[in-house]
Design a protein around this motif. Structure first.
Motif, PDB file in Angstrom:
ATOM      1  N   MET A  29       0.840  -1.186   0.000  1.00 42.35           N
ATOM      2  CA  MET A  29       0.000   0.000   0.000  1.00 42.35           C
ATOM      3  C   MET A  29       0.884   1.248   0.000  1.00 42.35           C
ATOM      4  N   PHE A  30       0.676   2.139  -0.958  1.00 40.12           N
ATOM      5  CA  PHE A  30       1.424   3.387  -1.055  1.00 40.12           C
ATOM      6  C   PHE A  30       0.776   4.438  -0.163  1.00 40.12           C
ATOM      7  N   ILE A  31       1.564   5.050   0.667  1.00 41.21           N
ATOM      8  CA  ILE A  31       1.066   6.093   1.562  1.00 41.21           C
ATOM      9  C   ILE A  31       1.820   7.374   1.238  1.00 41.21           C
ATOM     10  N   GLU A  32       1.090   8.372   0.803  1.00 44.70           N
ATOM     11  CA  GLU A  32       1.700   9.641   0.403  1.00 44.70           C
ATOM     12  C   GLU A  32       2.276  10.377   1.610  1.00 44.70           C
ATOM     13  N   ILE A  33       3.443  10.946   1.407  1.00 41.06           N
ATOM     14  CA  ILE A  33       4.035  11.825   2.417  1.00 41.06           C
ATOM     15  C   ILE A  33       3.702  13.254   2.009  1.00 41.06           C
ATOM     16  N   GLU A  34       2.912  13.897   2.835  1.00 42.35           N
ATOM     17  CA  GLU A  34       2.504  15.272   2.554  1.00 42.35           C
ATOM     18  C   GLU A  34       3.550  16.217   3.124  1.00 42.35           C
ATOM     19  N   GLU A  35       4.227  16.939   2.251  1.00 45.43           N
ATOM     20  CA  GLU A  35       5.329  17.812   2.661  1.00 45.43           C
ATOM     21  C   GLU A  35       4.858  19.018   3.459  1.00 45.43           C
ATOM     22  N   ARG A  36       3.614  19.415   3.260  1.00 46.16           N
ATOM     23  CA  ARG A  36       3.103  20.601   3.951  1.00 46.16           C
ATOM     24  C   ARG A  36       1.638  20.388   4.305  1.00 46.16           C
ATOM     25  N   LEU A  37       1.329  20.562   5.574  1.00 46.70           N
ATOM     26  CA  LEU A  37      -0.048  20.504   6.059  1.00 46.70           C
ATOM     27  C   LEU A  37      -0.416  21.916   6.523  1.00 46.70           C
ATOM     28  N   PRO A  38      -1.244  22.630   5.760  1.00 45.70           N
ATOM     29  CA  PRO A  38      -1.528  24.033   6.084  1.00 45.70           C
ATOM     30  C   PRO A  38      -2.024  24.260   7.514  1.00 45.70           C
ATOM     31  N   LEU A  39      -2.890  23.400   8.032  1.00 44.55           N
ATOM     32  CA  LEU A  39      -3.393  23.586   9.390  1.00 44.55           C
ATOM     33  C   LEU A  39      -2.262  23.474  10.402  1.00 44.55           C
ATOM     34  N   LEU A  40      -1.376  22.522  10.212  1.00 44.70           N
ATOM     35  CA  LEU A  40      -0.222  22.373  11.097  1.00 44.70           C
ATOM     36  C   LEU A  40       0.647  23.629  11.048  1.00 44.70           C
ATOM     37  N   GLU A  41       0.926  24.094   9.849  1.00 47.17           N
ATOM     38  CA  GLU A  41       1.761  25.295   9.689  1.00 47.17           C
ATOM     39  C   GLU A  41       1.121  26.502  10.372  1.00 47.17           C
ATOM     40  N   GLU A  42      -0.196  26.627  10.233  1.00 49.18           N
ATOM     41  CA  GLU A  42      -0.920  27.747  10.843  1.00 49.18           C
ATOM     42  C   GLU A  42      -0.847  27.692  12.368  1.00 49.18           C
ATOM     43  N   ILE A  43      -1.148  26.524  12.926  1.00 52.02           N
ATOM     44  CA  ILE A  43      -1.176  26.405  14.391  1.00 52.02           C
ATOM     45  C   ILE A  43       0.229  26.568  14.966  1.00 52.02           C
ATOM     46  N   LEU A  44       1.173  25.796  14.459  1.00 52.60           N
ATOM     47  CA  LEU A  44       2.521  25.857  15.039  1.00 52.60           C
ATOM     48  C   LEU A  44       3.222  27.174  14.751  1.00 52.60           C
ATOM     49  N   GLY A  45       2.888  27.800  13.633  1.00 51.54           N
ATOM     50  CA  GLY A  45       3.500  29.087  13.314  1.00 51.54           C
ATOM     51  C   GLY A  45       3.279  30.121  14.406  1.00 51.54           C
ATOM     52  N   ARG A  46       2.167  30.022  15.105  1.00 54.04           N
ATOM     53  CA  ARG A  46       1.862  30.953  16.207  1.00 54.04           C
ATOM     54  C   ARG A  46       2.779  30.736  17.412  1.00 54.04           C
ATOM     55  N   TRP A  47       3.421  29.560  17.465  1.00 59.73           N
ATOM     56  CA  TRP A  47       4.238  29.197  18.618  1.00 59.73           C
ATOM     57  C   TRP A  47       5.738  29.257  18.332  1.00 59.73           C
ATOM     58  N   LYS A  48       6.100  29.740  17.164  1.00 58.42           N
ATOM     59  CA  LYS A  48       7.507  29.720  16.737  1.00 58.42           C
ATOM     60  C   LYS A  48       8.427  30.435  17.731  1.00 58.42           C
ATOM     61  N   ASN A  49       8.023  31.596  18.192  1.00 61.86           N
ATOM     62  CA  ASN A  49       8.869  32.344  19.124  1.00 61.86           C
ATOM     63  C   ASN A  49       9.015  31.633  20.457  1.00 61.86           C
ATOM     64  N   GLU A  50       7.918  31.102  20.981  1.00 62.55           N
ATOM     65  CA  GLU A  50       7.978  30.420  22.275  1.00 62.55           C
ATOM     66  C   GLU A  50       8.799  29.134  22.224  1.00 62.55           C
ATOM     67  N   VAL A  51       8.668  28.382  21.152  1.00 58.06           N
ATOM     68  CA  VAL A  51       9.420  27.134  21.014  1.00 58.06           C
ATOM     69  C   VAL A  51      10.880  27.441  20.689  1.00 58.06           C
ATOM     70  N   GLY A  52      11.124  28.562  20.053  1.00 59.23           N
ATOM     71  CA  GLY A  52      12.483  29.053  19.831  1.00 59.23           C
ATOM     72  C   GLY A  52      13.357  28.104  19.018  1.00 59.23           C
TER      73      GLY A  52
END
Length: 181
Positions: A1-24
């Motif tokens: 079974m082929f399982i696609e690797i999604e290089e970018r998940l927009p929801l993930l980028e949106e949520i984690l992008g808000r935490w970039k400074n805190e996670v440092g």
């Protein structure tokens, strides 16, 4: 079974992008961990769009308490952050399930409540990544290797070791508060 690797998940980028400074400096490592574990969840079976969204949201928040509260006892603050997000986005009906997904993702034994099947999927997805792929949970070695290549560790496990060591020195009688039976 082929399982696609999604290089970018927009929801993930949106949520984690808000935490970039805190996670440092740990941001890339944590973001890649979230990408890996989400892929390891999604590879277990087919999911509808709602289940995928729940997995992505829980994935983003599951360890964030490490940085938001500067603690290795990070499950309660991670759950609180996810709840706030869900309330702010009118998804409060998902709170019980996502709270379980985050709160039990370090459970040592299988989660057997069939009412919430995403909880076990999530636990297994995190376990595959936490174990560096040694525990496969039914996923192929080649798929795990491909996901790890696409989303390199970038120091995530070193960050965990550093945080755990610091915690253990301060709390020798409660060395791993995130483990659940």
């Amino acid at each position: 079974m082929f399982i696609e690797i999604e290089e970018r998940l927009p929801l993930l980028e949106e949520i984690l992008g808000r935490w970039k400074n805190e996670v440092g400096n740990d941001y890339v490592g944590y973001k890649n961990h979230v990408y890996r574990m989400i892929h390891f969840c999604l590879a277990q079976r087919d999911f509808d769009s709602v289940a995928r969204e729940k997995i992505i949201i829980a994935g983003c928040f599951h360890d964030l308490g490490i940085w938001s509260n500067d603690t290795f006892d990070y499950l309660p603050p991670s759950v609180a952050l996810a709840k706030d997000y869900l309330w702010q986005n009118s998804l409060e009906q998902w709170i019980p399930e996502i709270e379980l997904m985050i709160g039990t993702h370090h459970k040592l034994r299988k989660y057997e409540d069939m009412e919430n099947p995403l909880v076990e999927v999530f636990r297994k997805g995190d376990l595959v990544d936490f174990s560096l792929g040694f525990v496969k949970c039914g996923l192929s070695k080649s798929y795990i290797r491909s996901v790890k290549k696409q989303f390199p560790n970038a120091g995530f496990h070193k960050c965990l070791a550093r945080t755990a060591s610091s915690w253990c020195l301060k709390h020798p009688l409660n060395p791993i508060p995130v483990l659940k039976w």
